[in-house]
Design a protein around this motif. Structure first.
Motif, PDB file in Angstrom:
ATOM      1  N   ASP A  14      41.345  40.838  42.846  1.00 34.50           N
ATOM      2  CA  ASP A  14      40.771  41.973  43.110  1.00 34.50           C
ATOM      3  C   ASP A  14      41.167  42.660  44.488  1.00 34.50           C
ATOM      4  N   GLN A  15      41.452  41.876  45.619  1.00 32.04           N
ATOM      5  CA  GLN A  15      41.842  42.556  46.838  1.00 32.04           C
ATOM      6  C   GLN A  15      43.346  42.302  47.089  1.00 32.04           C
ATOM      7  N   LYS A  16      44.066  41.192  46.490  1.00 35.75           N
ATOM      8  CA  LYS A  16      45.423  41.101  47.107  1.00 35.75           C
ATOM      9  C   LYS A  16      46.366  41.386  45.943  1.00 35.75           C
ATOM     10  N   HIS A  17      46.334  41.065  44.856  1.00 31.20           N
ATOM     11  CA  HIS A  17      47.124  41.146  43.678  1.00 31.20           C
ATOM     12  C   HIS A  17      47.985  42.318  43.530  1.00 31.20           C
ATOM     13  N   GLY A  18      49.124  42.533  43.684  1.00 24.24           N
ATOM     14  CA  GLY A  18      49.861  43.746  43.658  1.00 24.24           C
ATOM     15  C   GLY A  18      49.548  44.594  44.886  1.00 24.24           C
ATOM     16  N   GLU A  19      48.920  44.328  45.646  1.00 25.06           N
ATOM     17  CA  GLU A  19      48.727  45.161  47.049  1.00 25.06           C
ATOM     18  C   GLU A  19      49.578  44.662  48.127  1.00 25.06           C
ATOM     19  N   GLU A  20      49.997  43.232  48.040  1.00 22.52           N
ATOM     20  CA  GLU A  20      50.742  42.831  49.111  1.00 22.52           C
ATOM     21  C   GLU A  20      52.472  43.236  49.087  1.00 22.52           C
ATOM     22  N   SER A  21      53.184  43.104  50.066  1.00 22.14           N
ATOM     23  CA  SER A  21      54.436  43.565  50.191  1.00 22.14           C
ATOM     24  C   SER A  21      55.470  42.741  48.974  1.00 22.14           C
ATOM     25  N   TRP A  22      55.015  41.789  48.430  1.00 24.20           N
ATOM     26  CA  TRP A  22      55.951  41.328  47.342  1.00 24.20           C
ATOM     27  C   TRP A  22      54.649  40.891  46.148  1.00 24.20           C
ATOM     28  N   VAL A  23      55.125  41.655  45.066  1.00 27.13           N
ATOM     29  CA  VAL A  23      54.129  41.661  43.819  1.00 27.13           C
ATOM     30  C   VAL A  23      54.492  40.427  42.985  1.00 27.13           C
ATOM     31  N   SER A  24      53.656  39.559  42.351  1.00 26.71           N
ATOM     32  CA  SER A  24      54.178  38.532  41.310  1.00 26.71           C
ATOM     33  C   SER A  24      54.100  39.289  39.943  1.00 26.71           C
ATOM     34  N   LEU A  25      55.437  39.454  39.301  1.00 24.81           N
ATOM     35  CA  LEU A  25      55.161  40.032  38.065  1.00 24.81           C
ATOM     36  C   LEU A  25      55.073  39.020  36.981  1.00 24.81           C
ATOM     37  N   TYR A  26      55.427  37.940  37.433  1.00 25.98           N
ATOM     38  CA  TYR A  26      55.285  36.639  36.534  1.00 25.98           C
ATOM     39  C   TYR A  26      54.970  35.439  37.154  1.00 25.98           C
ATOM     40  N   THR A  50      46.830  53.823  28.883  1.00 22.75           N
ATOM     41  CA  THR A  50      45.977  53.151  30.154  1.00 22.75           C
ATOM     42  C   THR A  50      44.636  52.778  29.606  1.00 22.75           C
ATOM     43  N   GLU A  51      43.892  53.924  29.471  1.00 24.33           N
ATOM     44  CA  GLU A  51      42.510  53.884  29.297  1.00 24.33           C
ATOM     45  C   GLU A  51      42.222  52.958  28.040  1.00 24.33           C
ATOM     46  N   ARG A  52      43.046  53.064  26.874  1.00 24.54           N
ATOM     47  CA  ARG A  52      42.864  52.119  25.802  1.00 24.54           C
ATOM     48  C   ARG A  52      43.183  50.387  26.297  1.00 24.54           C
ATOM     49  N   ALA A  53      44.014  50.516  27.138  1.00 25.00           N
ATOM     50  CA  ALA A  53      44.337  49.144  27.491  1.00 25.00           C
ATOM     51  C   ALA A  53      43.429  48.620  28.448  1.00 25.00           C
ATOM     52  N   MET A  54      42.789  49.347  29.142  1.00 26.55           N
ATOM     53  CA  MET A  54      41.487  48.882  30.146  1.00 26.55           C
ATOM     54  C   MET A  54      40.411  48.750  29.469  1.00 26.55           C
ATOM     55  N   SER A  55      40.274  49.041  28.131  1.00 25.56           N
ATOM     56  CA  SER A  55      38.781  48.974  27.661  1.00 25.56           C
ATOM     57  C   SER A  55      38.525  47.701  27.116  1.00 25.56           C
ATOM     58  N   ASN A 185      30.632  35.587  31.063  1.00 24.71           N
ATOM     59  CA  ASN A 185      30.270  36.813  31.884  1.00 24.71           C
ATOM     60  C   ASN A 185      31.469  37.757  31.585  1.00 24.71           C
ATOM     61  N   ASP A 186      31.338  39.067  31.742  1.00 22.76           N
ATOM     62  CA  ASP A 186      32.288  40.328  31.708  1.00 22.76           C
ATOM     63  C   ASP A 186      32.035  41.115  32.983  1.00 22.76           C
ATOM     64  N   ILE A 187      33.383  41.256  33.667  1.00 23.85           N
ATOM     65  CA  ILE A 187      33.425  42.162  34.636  1.00 23.85           C
ATOM     66  C   ILE A 187      34.326  43.261  34.375  1.00 23.85           C
ATOM     67  N   LYS A 188      33.690  44.299  34.803  1.00 25.24           N
ATOM     68  CA  LYS A 188      34.525  45.610  34.346  1.00 25.24           C
ATOM     69  C   LYS A 188      34.135  46.696  35.360  1.00 25.24           C
ATOM     70  N   THR A 189      35.463  47.105  35.951  1.00 30.13           N
ATOM     71  CA  THR A 189      35.382  48.283  37.070  1.00 30.13           C
ATOM     72  C   THR A 189      36.714  49.149  36.699  1.00 30.13           C
ATOM     73  N   ASP A 190      36.727  50.230  37.382  1.00 31.94           N
ATOM     74  CA  ASP A 190      37.685  50.921  37.115  1.00 31.94           C
ATOM     75  C   ASP A 190      39.381  50.641  37.166  1.00 31.94           C
ATOM     76  N   SER A 191      39.339  49.512  37.823  1.00 34.53           N
ATOM     77  CA  SER A 191      40.588  48.871  38.124  1.00 34.53           C
ATOM     78  C   SER A 191      40.547  47.555  37.589  1.00 34.53           C
ATOM     79  N   ILE A 218      46.791  49.243  38.480  1.00 33.64           N
ATOM     80  CA  ILE A 218      47.347  50.081  39.792  1.00 33.64           C
ATOM     81  C   ILE A 218      47.934  51.171  39.146  1.00 33.64           C
ATOM     82  N   ARG A 219      47.323  52.192  39.445  1.00 39.20           N
ATOM     83  CA  ARG A 219      47.895  53.616  39.026  1.00 39.20           C
ATOM     84  C   ARG A 219      49.097  54.022  39.783  1.00 39.20           C
ATOM     85  N   CYS A 220      49.992  54.696  39.180  1.00 36.61           N
ATOM     86  CA  CYS A 220      51.156  55.198  39.735  1.00 36.61           C
ATOM     87  C   CYS A 220      50.766  56.370  40.863  1.00 36.61           C
TER      88      CYS A 220
END
Length: 526
Positions: A14-26, A50-55, A185-191, A218-220
């Protein structure tokens, strides 16, 4: 966020993945004690999907897809076969997993579109993809190991903005426990979209597991944020001292569009051709790297940038104010600024004046450039007349000796030693002994300086004795103080040659000038 058995992992997502200087794509997740396993993966997704994927938390694609292929549909009741560049349609993978079903080892690769978009170079030894900035410096963009592929965030965001695709970061992680765990449990937010559940462990020594399965969005940014032409950022320009004194230096921006010229532009601004002066040491960075080429009036970095400069003066170099802005990348301007001098009594060289303002051909004044010009001339003259050059071509690993020859930038002993070694390497050590022996009909015992002495005498050069003494002196300096430990013998040699140890800069220029006289004498004689 609701507390879970995977609370720390979910916080990272939630807080770091994709937000740091290096992003782990795999990334393959595993622990030696088998208490945790999992995987991170990723893809880019179109705005429409996008919206379908996040559903839903389940992944939209698996590792092995993404190749070109056909799809079958219908149109007006008829079957239609359509070729797609990638079978995932609304998805654009940056990292692709290539499978060969046991015939060959599987491996990961980076999409061609992404590599070409950023013009990336693959360093195969380090499995790293490189880009080059405006200054020509290497930038690591992608790092690949068998267990992880990371990408520099700003290059990924740039591609996302250009293609107007969003980033989906998939994850699946399982932790194993010896105690009973029952969780769902399920967790659902905008991101974030996550499903948490538990079950009986499949890992030896453990009873139950807890698993998190999901994706992060993460939106463009707008396409203007891509940073690629025509959306490149405006170049920044430094101010350089052009007049004044130590107490009140006057500086002005090197932005060429803001300077005066001979066509009436910006009449109240300094002229484009205002000279800016710099300490000679500014060149040290460029002389010490084979990535740069320095010649008479010119400095360049291979495949990147080039700059006209005046390097025919003693003690400093100068560049026209407009050329600093037009030709130097912003980060190079910052480097040069740290060597900026008050103009004081400095002036451009006669060479630069004749070439830049009068449009004349004019020989260089600097001993450094005179040496290199004369060295080329004597090599070409001997080859034309005798069919061989007087000095052997340098091996590839020794070419840096010729490139490094220059007027000294400091008065340091270490620089003097290095330059004496270089000049001896390309002259005395490189004498074409084999051809000179044949030409002079000498036996195999004759050494390089003896052969040069005989050659000069054979050519009828009147002051050949002076040249011979000079060559022996240079060889003695090299042998007694550069190639070996310094001692009293070195001091004797320095004294015999009248070399002022407090002014190595002028002394080395004198050595270069004597070589120039030698080369010219040979050319004239033949």
């Amino acid at each position: 966020m609701t507390k879970t058995p995977l609370d720390d992992f979910l916080e990272f997502i939630d807080q770091k993945h994709g937000e740091e200087s290096w992003v782990s794509l795999y990334k393959k997740i595993s622990k030696d004690d088998k208490s945790e396993d999992g995987i991170l993966y990723s893809t880019l997704v179109s705005q429409n999907a996008t919206e379908r994927a996040m559903s839903q938390s389940s992944w939209d694609l698996m590792l092995g897809g993404g190749a070109p292929g056909f799809v079958i549909g219908s149109e007006n009741g008829k079957e239609v076969v359509t070729y797609l560049p990638q079978s995932d349609s609304e998805y654009r993978r940056v990292v692709l997993y290539r499978e060969f079903h046991g015939r060959k080892d599987n491996y990961f690769e980076i999409s061609e579109e992404f590599r070409l978009f950023h013009n990336l170079y693959l360093d195969q030894k380090s499995s790293t993809y490189l880009a080059f900035d405006d200054a020509g410096d290497e930038i690591e963009v992608i790092k690949m190991t068998p267990s992880e592929i990371k990408i520099r965030k700003r290059y990924l965001r740039s591609f996302m903005a250009a293609t107007q695709t969003n980033l989906l970061l998939y994850f699946e992680v399982t932790r194993h426990f010896t105690s009973n765990i029952h969780y769902k449990n399920d967790i659902k937010t905008d991101s974030l979209c996550v499903t948490l559940y538990s079950g009986k462990s499949y890992s030896e020594g453990f009873s139950f597991f807890a698993r998190a399965l999901g994706k992060k969005l993460i939106r463009c940014e707008p396409i203007e944020k891509s940073g690629i032409w025509p959306f490149t950022q405006a170049k920044s320009y430094e101010d350089f001292i052009i007049s004044g004194d130590l107490d009140s230096p006057i500086a002005y921006s090197c932005d060429p569009d803001g300077l005066a010229n001979y066509f009436g532009a910006n009449p109240h601004a300094p002229h484009y051709l205002t000279p800016v002066f710099f300490k000679k040491e500014v060149m040290q960075k460029y002389y010490s790297s084979s990535d740069y080429e320095i010649s008479d009036g010119h400095l360049s970095r291979k495949g990147s940038w080039s700059l006209r400069l005046d390097n025919n003066t003693s003690g400093y170099v100068s560049v026209f104010l407009g050329d600093l802005g037009r030709d130097l990348p912003s980060k190079e301007q910052i480097y040069w600024k740290s060597f900026n001098l008050i103009p004081d009594s400095h002036s451009i060289s006669e060479t630069n004046y004749q070439r830049s303002f009068l449009g004349n051909f004019y020989d260089p004044e600097s001993a450094e450039h005179q040496f290199k010009h004369a060295f080329v001339d004597v090599q070409e003259a001997c080859s034309k007349v005798f069919g061989w050059s007087i000095f052997l071509p340098l091996a590839d690993k020794d070419t840096h000796f010729l490139n490094s020859i220059r007027s000294m930038l400091t008065c340091e002993q270490s620089e003097f030693d290095a330059l004496i070694l270089a000049v001896a390497k390309i002259t005395i050590d490189s004498v074409n002994v084999k051809e000179l022996r044949k030409h002079l009909d000498q036996g195999d015992e004759s050494k390089s300086i003896v052969l040069l002495e005989l050659f000069l005498q054979n050519l009828g050069i009147q002051n050949h004795d002076d040249f011979s003494s000079f060559l022996r002196g240079v060889q003695s300096v090299r042998s007694s103080g550069v190639a070996h430990r310094k001692g009293t013998e070195y001091d004797k040699v320095i004294a015999k040659l009248n070399i002022d140890k407090d002014n190595y800069q002028a002394e080395f220029d004198e050595i270069l000038s004597k070589f120039v006289s030698l080369f010219k004498a040979i050319v004239k004689a033949i």
